[in-house]
Design a protein around this motif. Structure first.
Motif, short mmCIF file in Angstrom:
data_model
loop_
_atom_site.label_atom_id
_atom_site.label_comp_id
_atom_site.label_asym_id
_atom_site.label_seq_id
_atom_site.Cartn_x
_atom_site.Cartn_y
_atom_site.Cartn_z
N CYS A 21 0.86 -1.17 0.00
CA CYS A 21 0.00 0.00 0.00
C CYS A 21 0.91 1.23 0.00
CB CYS A 21 -0.93 0.01 1.22
SG CYS A 21 -2.33 1.16 1.06
N THR A 29 -3.70 7.86 0.86
CA THR A 29 -3.57 6.63 0.09
C THR A 29 -3.48 6.91 -1.41
OG1 THR A 29 -4.91 5.51 1.76
CG2 THR A 29 -4.61 4.37 -0.34
N TRP A 32 -2.77 0.25 -3.90
CA TRP A 32 -2.61 -0.98 -3.15
C TRP A 32 -2.72 -2.14 -4.12
CZ3 TRP A 32 -6.54 2.44 -3.04
CH2 TRP A 32 -7.78 2.02 -3.56
N PHE A 36 -2.87 -7.15 -0.53
CA PHE A 36 -3.24 -6.27 0.58
C PHE A 36 -4.69 -6.54 1.01
CE2 PHE A 36 -5.28 -2.30 1.97
CZ PHE A 36 -4.50 -1.98 3.07
#
Length: 575
Positions: A21, A29, A32, A36
């Protein structure tokens, strides 16, 4: 990192079963991979590019915490963010039945990546105390390390300790004190920096303040920094760091400052060539100059540092000490300041450093400024953390039986001697406590027929039965061989017989299979009541005699010591 490159990298990690990630420099963010979501299914369908790591952590903890812990979720989230920002070494944790090893890495101009890999749970959470020579662990430490008893006599020391204090390889140090070793080193010299015994007096004084660092001068201009920690058993665990180079650098910088007021070029050369990070700050903390080593340490350039302030790069816990010291130095009230704290790098990570501050006055600076030396001590901090883990394991081994996990004889005897820990009231008559000795019936036959492997397996199972009875007022222990002890505080005496009979029934239910045979034993128990101030040795003899009577009665039962005053029996008739 371009989006197509990010996706390719994530796909590659999927092939290796590594979860990934990526977050930007603001902990938002960016992307990912599938692994994950497999490791953290709580995020599946909920995570999105642009969400802050705080939301990610909230889902993570909400999935792990039970109802009693949910009110702490905000605290856990903030700690998780700090750990994400400052993590420099891999660590392990368990999640949804998997043991995961995670590492975080800053990527210039991108952000911070986290990667998780599943590891074998059988090797990650071993709780058995380590076996073998304790000194071997101490020997692996990069700095000097010693353990002293409560009287200050050395019990153990590694070879680095011997080297720091100029002792020959293999020289015996056990039984000596640090004062004796340092005094002997000075007596061997023709000339002394101190009067007789002065260093020894310094050591004795500082050892009254365990945890406060102190410095010891040695012959030939050598210096040692010592940090003591006093354990609960009275032992003193000490780390010894050779700071000769640091002291030389510090002295060199201070001397350079005194002679370079009219020679700015020389001062700049000293700063740039210093083996440590160095900056010059004015009385307000503005950075006037910094060397390239410090800039590299903080992940920036010397030019950018030159337009900033010292305080922007300090952890919030270290701000006030630095401000007060700078004010005192600028006012001429303080000559030097030394502090161990954290510097914040440009990427948000924290660097443990030993910094020293001294006054500096040159024609180009209005008033008194300060020269600050910054020494990276992250390696030492990691060594200290590893040392602390080893010491915890050493202390556990000193008071626990390796086979059963129960308290050992030393811990049992210590508890007997410290009756204040056994619920003695603040006033009035002390209430009765109880000692119970338990001996296995027929254990020799298990060893003779099934071998010591079967015997050890049976003892381990008996240990589990006794551990189930352990609590605030009950201390079970393995005293040796197939003999066990039970110490019951005053709050547990009223139900002592019920506790012991449950234990005997649990032992009776133990079954061990070996080579087609099934082994089991019964146990006999003898119990004696006593009060704080009693003759403990006599109480133990009474309990042992009662246990012997239980065996003569056929075994598998409990007998109270006889005679026992009726007032002290608490409704527990002898049997």
């Amino acid at each position: 990192m371009p989006l197509h490159s990010l996706q390719s990298f994530a796909d590659l990690l999927d092939e290796l079963d590594i979860a990934f990630c990526l977050f930007d420099s603001q902990d938002v963010t960016r992307g990912w991979n599938r692994t994950f979501l497999r490791f953290f299914p709580e995020h599946d369908g909920k995570i999105f590019a642009g969400e802050h790591y705080r939301q990610n952590l909230r889902r993570f903890y909400s999935a792990r915490l039970d109802a009693s812990e949910l009110d702490k979720v905000d605290l856990y989230v903030e700690r998780g963010i700090l750990r994400h920002q400052s993590q420099t070494r891999p660590f392990q944790f368990e999640h949804r039945g998997r043991v995961l090893k995670v590492v975080a890495q800053s990527i210039p101009d991108v952000g911070r990546a986290r990667l998780w890999r599943e590891v074998d749970s059988g090797t990650c959470y071993r709780t058995d105390p380590p076996q073998g020579d304790h000194g071997g662990w101490i020997e692996e430490l990069p700095d000097g390390f010693s353990i002293e008893d409560a009287a200050g006599r050395l019990l153990q020391a590694n070879s680095r300790f011997r080297g720091i204090y100029g002792l020959p390889a293999g020289a015996e140090v056990e039984g000596r004190t640090l004062e004796e070793i340092v005094t002997a080193a000075w007596r061997a010299q023709a000339s002394r920096r101190h009067g007789p015994g002065e260093e020894a007096e310094l050591i004795r004084e500082w050892k009254r303040f365990a945890g406060a660092p102190y410095e010891i001068a040695l012959p030939h201009g050598r210096w040692v920094r010592v940090i003591d920690e006093r354990a609960g058993n009275g032992w003193i665990k000490s780390a010894h760091f050779d700071i000769t180079v640091f002291k030389q650098q510090q002295a060199s910088l201070i001397a350079s400052e005194r002679t370079a007021r009219d020679r700015e070029a020389r001062l700049h050369a000293v700063i740039e060539q210093s083996p440590s990070g160095v900056m010059i700050v004015d009385r307000y903390g503005r950075i006037l100059e910094a060397n390239r080593l410090l800039a590299s340490m903080l992940g920036t350039s010397a030019a950018i540092l030159g337009g900033d302030t010292l305080f922007r790069y300090l952890h919030e816990d270290d701000l006030q000490p630095a401000r007060r010291a700078l004010e005192a130095i600028a006012a001429g009230e303080q000559a030097t300041f030394e502090h161990e704290g954290r510097f914040r790098a440009v990427d948000g990570t924290f660097i443990w450093a030993l910094s020293s501050m001294a006054p500096l006055q040159t024609p180009s600076i209005e008033g008194i400024a300060a020269i600050v030396q910054v020494q990276d001590i992250r390696a030492r901090k990691r060594a200290e953390a590893e040392r602390d883990q080893l010491l915890v394991r050493l202390e556990y081994m000193a008071f626990h039986d390796a086979l059963t996990g129960l308290a050992n004889r030393a811990r049992f005897d210590e508890a007997l001697e410290d009756l204040d820990a056994l619920d003695a009231p603040a006033g009035g008559d002390a209430r009765a406590h109880a000692i119970c000795l338990i001996d296995l019936d027929g254990f020799k036959q298990v060893n003779d027929v099934g071998g010591h492997g079967a015997g050890d397996a049976l003892l381990a199972e008996v240990g589990r039965v006794l551990l189930a009875a352990e609590g605030r007022h009950v201390l079970p222990a393995r005293l040796g061989g197939d003999e066990f002890g039970l110490l019951l505080g005053a709050e547990a005496v009223a139900e002592a017989r019920a506790i012991i009979e449950r234990i005997l029934a649990g032992i009776d239910a133990v079954r061990i299979g070996r080579d087609g045979r099934v082994f089991s034993v019964k146990a006999s128990a003898g119990m004696a009541l006593f009060r704080p101030g009693s003759d403990v040795k006599q109480v133990l003899r009474d309990a042992d005699a009662a246990c012997y009577r239980a065996k003569r009665n056929g075994g598998g039962g409990v007998v109270m010591a006889d005679p026992v005053p009726a007032a002290a029996q608490g409704g527990l008739p002898a049997r």
